[in-house]
Write a protein that holds these residues in place. Sequence first.
Motif, PDB file in Angstrom:
ATOM      1  N   ARG A  93       0.825  -1.218   0.000  1.00 46.95           N
ATOM      2  CA  ARG A  93       0.000   0.000   0.000  1.00 46.95           C
ATOM      3  C   ARG A  93       0.854   1.261   0.000  1.00 46.95           C
ATOM      4  O   ARG A  93       0.388   2.327  -0.383  1.00 46.95           O
ATOM      5  N   ARG A 121      -6.461   5.549  -3.941  1.00 49.17           N
ATOM      6  CA  ARG A 121      -6.547   4.088  -3.936  1.00 49.17           C
ATOM      7  C   ARG A 121      -6.950   3.548  -2.567  1.00 49.17           C
ATOM      8  O   ARG A 121      -7.672   2.570  -2.466  1.00 49.17           O
ATOM      9  N   LEU A 122      -6.456   4.188  -1.493  1.00 50.31           N
ATOM     10  CA  LEU A 122      -6.654   3.659  -0.144  1.00 50.31           C
ATOM     11  C   LEU A 122      -7.800   4.289   0.631  1.00 50.31           C
ATOM     12  O   LEU A 122      -8.471   3.615   1.407  1.00 50.31           O
ATOM     13  N   GLU A 126      -7.208   4.000   5.661  1.00 50.68           N
ATOM     14  CA  GLU A 126      -5.978   3.242   5.391  1.00 50.68           C
ATOM     15  C   GLU A 126      -4.760   4.157   5.335  1.00 50.68           C
ATOM     16  O   GLU A 126      -3.672   3.754   5.731  1.00 50.68           O
TER      17      GLU A 126
END
Length: 161
Positions: A93, A121-122, A126
């Motif tokens: 990640r 994306r996260l 996150e």
Amino acid sequence: MGETTMKAWAEAIERQMKRDSGMGDISRPKPKRRKKSDRTKAKEYADSWFSLFIRKRDGRCVTCKRKPPDVILECSHLYGKGSSSDLVRWDVRNAATQCKGCHFHHHTSTNKPLTDYIFGRLGQDEMDELWLRSKTVSKFSADTIKAFGDSFRDRVKEMGG
């Protein structure tokens, strides 16, 4: 100045220059290269497989969208490898593929398209977890790091590489 004096002066300057550059001075032995520790070797091994995995996963620069052979791709970390935490060094990640130019820009600019890409994306939760992990001091053993490298090697082979 006489010729002898000029010659002695030139020789003295040459000796000083060699001393300053660390070349040719017998009074200062060359530093011995330290043998790499098992942990350092394991980190280099894991880093190389991790980098290849990330570049194969993304396949292009996530910033400018260009692909090889037009560009050379590199693995870029949001929280750098110099971080005190091994928890994020090999966290997929925390990394994405960038071309050399975009990667250089990432490290030299306040405009952070890589951060925006990873955030997109996260998501916030996150990203917060990744940030906390980056601030947690953690050092893995050489065996654990080598196992990370083996895992990424296997994943690369599964991808056909």
